[in-house]
Write a protein that holds these residues in place. Structure first.
Motif, mmCIF file in Angstrom:
data_model
loop_
_atom_site.group_PDB
_atom_site.id
_atom_site.type_symbol
_atom_site.label_atom_id
_atom_site.label_comp_id
_atom_site.label_asym_id
_atom_site.label_seq_id
_atom_site.Cartn_x
_atom_site.Cartn_y
_atom_site.Cartn_z
ATOM 1 N N PRO A 1 4.859 -37.614 29.974
ATOM 2 C CA PRO A 1 4.403 -37.985 28.621
ATOM 3 C C PRO A 1 4.774 -37.065 27.823
ATOM 4 C CG PRO A 1 2.696 -38.177 30.567
ATOM 5 C CD PRO A 1 3.751 -37.338 30.876
ATOM 6 N N MET A 2 5.506 -36.999 26.359
ATOM 7 C CA MET A 2 5.765 -36.293 25.634
ATOM 8 C C MET A 2 5.344 -36.458 24.071
ATOM 9 S SD MET A 2 9.369 -34.702 27.121
ATOM 10 C CE MET A 2 8.893 -33.358 26.992
ATOM 11 N N SER A 3 4.915 -35.352 23.471
ATOM 12 C CA SER A 3 4.525 -35.624 22.046
ATOM 13 C C SER A 3 5.621 -34.809 21.166
ATOM 14 C CB SER A 3 3.078 -34.985 22.025
ATOM 15 O OG SER A 3 2.807 -34.632 20.711
ATOM 16 N N VAL B 1 7.385 -40.972 28.386
ATOM 17 C CA VAL B 1 6.415 -41.733 27.426
ATOM 18 C C VAL B 1 5.770 -41.148 26.438
ATOM 19 C CG1 VAL B 1 4.069 -43.047 27.857
ATOM 20 C CG2 VAL B 1 5.473 -42.539 29.820
ATOM 21 N N PRO B 2 6.352 -41.442 25.172
ATOM 22 C CA PRO B 2 6.024 -40.851 23.935
ATOM 23 C C PRO B 2 4.245 -40.921 23.673
ATOM 24 C CG PRO B 2 7.896 -42.340 23.669
ATOM 25 C CD PRO B 2 7.353 -42.529 24.943
ATOM 26 N N SER B 3 3.735 -40.007 23.422
ATOM 27 C CA SER B 3 2.391 -40.025 23.263
ATOM 28 C C SER B 3 1.789 -38.639 22.684
ATOM 29 C CB SER B 3 1.347 -40.216 24.419
ATOM 30 O OG SER B 3 0.181 -39.798 24.504
ATOM 31 N N PRO B 4 0.957 -38.803 21.452
ATOM 32 C CA PRO B 4 0.355 -37.495 20.982
ATOM 33 C C PRO B 4 -0.385 -36.786 22.115
ATOM 34 C CG PRO B 4 -0.765 -39.411 19.961
ATOM 35 C CD PRO B 4 0.262 -39.885 21.112
ATOM 36 N N TYR C 1 -0.029 -34.702 15.634
ATOM 37 C CA TYR C 1 -0.321 -35.914 14.603
ATOM 38 C C TYR C 1 -0.030 -37.199 15.137
ATOM 39 C CZ TYR C 1 4.682 -35.101 14.289
ATOM 40 O OH TYR C 1 5.999 -35.074 14.785
ATOM 41 N N VAL C 2 -0.660 -38.131 14.669
ATOM 42 C CA VAL C 2 -0.544 -39.680 15.197
ATOM 43 C C VAL C 2 0.316 -40.522 14.724
ATOM 44 C CG1 VAL C 2 -1.855 -41.406 15.992
ATOM 45 C CG2 VAL C 2 -2.989 -39.238 16.194
ATOM 46 N N LEU C 3 1.286 -41.034 15.350
ATOM 47 C CA LEU C 3 2.162 -42.347 14.797
ATOM 48 C C LEU C 3 1.582 -43.404 15.471
ATOM 49 C CD1 LEU C 3 5.575 -40.630 16.118
ATOM 50 C CD2 LEU C 3 4.327 -40.467 13.771
#
Ligand code: 6GU
Length: 280
Positions: A147-149, A99-102, A153-155
């Motif tokens: 969950p991985m960043s 789960v892509p997440s900052p 920074y925020v996309l």
């Protein structure tokens, strides 16, 4: 390996048809399926989001479309799956759900290496303020949830992060990169930044290629490149040197680090208190 990506913008993943990853798919080294989350909604407006409980800005992704999508993906069988009765015992491992997440753990080269060893990866691209947290708890029944960043920074959503992660993982699969040696000597594979590279002409706009690279002395070249890795890493990413295993460094390499302001203490690099430069 089979990869599934769920997104409300499946077109965002089109670049995965190009270049090395596109070729790997054509060659059957990688099976990649992109799914539209809205195909798993049941209302006329194909709604995927709603307002956050507790108030605040933005919208949150509703749990039910995600559960429908992830259950369908979990039930699918890779083209590469063995036919016939499964081997005795546990059956296939749970797919990893990334789960892509900052707010995730850091996606590093080591993580890419580890994930490249999996049979199945599923990426859940969140948008807006994220996905209802209960989806992660429910999904743990079917998946190993991670969950991985990419970094601090925020996309706007997970799609661009998935492009990066799939490329980093996909190029490590056997046969994807033509010359596997090019995977060995590159930034981060040994915890250091890559050395600088040069090509012809040997003199360009009054700038000469370092003479050692023209010397034909392969031992000297290897040492120069290693020392350039140390210099660059000390200058640009001193944080990486804290993890570096310095226990078995040859004398010449210890000297190179001493010149950069680092001593070897208990097998680890330690920045000398009196060292110059602008590092803390
Ligand atoms: Cl993986 N996703 C999003 N949405 N933003 C990010 C990120 C991932 N990594 C850094 N920023």
């Amino acid at each position: 390996m089979r990869i599934d990506v769920v997104s409300i913008f499946p077109e965002y993943l089109a670049p995965l048809e190009l270049s090395l990853i596109g070729k790997a798919r054509q060659d059957g080294l990688l099976e990649l399926n992109v799914h539209d989350l809205r195909d798993f909604t049941t209302d006329r407006h194909r709604t995927v989001d709603d307002t956050p409980y507790g108030g605040g800005a933005g919208m949150v992704m509703k749990p039910e479309p995600w559960a429908q999508a992830l259950a369908a993906v979990a039930a699918a069988t890779p083209d590469s799956a063995e036919a016939g009765p499964a081997a005795a015992g546990s059956g296939p491992a749970k797919p990893v759900l990334i789960v892509p997440s900052p707010a995730g753990e850091r996606f590093t080269q080591a993580a890419a290496q580890e994930l490249a060893g999996e049979d199945r990866l599923v990426f859940a691209c969140g948008r807006y303020e994220g996905i209802d947290e209960r989806v992660m708890e429910w999904a743990a029944e079917h998946f190993t949830v991670r969950p991985m960043s990419l970094g601090d920074y925020v996309l706007n959503g997970g799609e661009v992060a998935v492009l990066a992660m799939v490329e980093a993982i996909g190029r490590l699969l056997p046969g994807v990169v033509g010359n596997p040696e090019s995977l060995v000597e590159e930034s981060h594979s040994d915890g250091l930044l890559e050395y600088p590279v040069y090509t012809k002409p040997s003199s360009w706009r009054d700038r000469d290629v370092p003479a050692v690279l023209l010397s034909g002395n392969h031992g000297k070249i290897a040492q120069w490149r290693r020392h350039e890795q140390y210099r660059r890493t000390a200058e640009r990413r001193p944080d990486l040197l804290e993890e570096f295993d310095a226990a078995k460094l040859p004398r010449a390499d210890r000297t190179a680090f001493a010149d950069l302001g680092y001593d070897v203490v208990d097998g680890h690099l330690s920045r000398r208190a009196d060292a110059g430069g602008d590092s803390a």
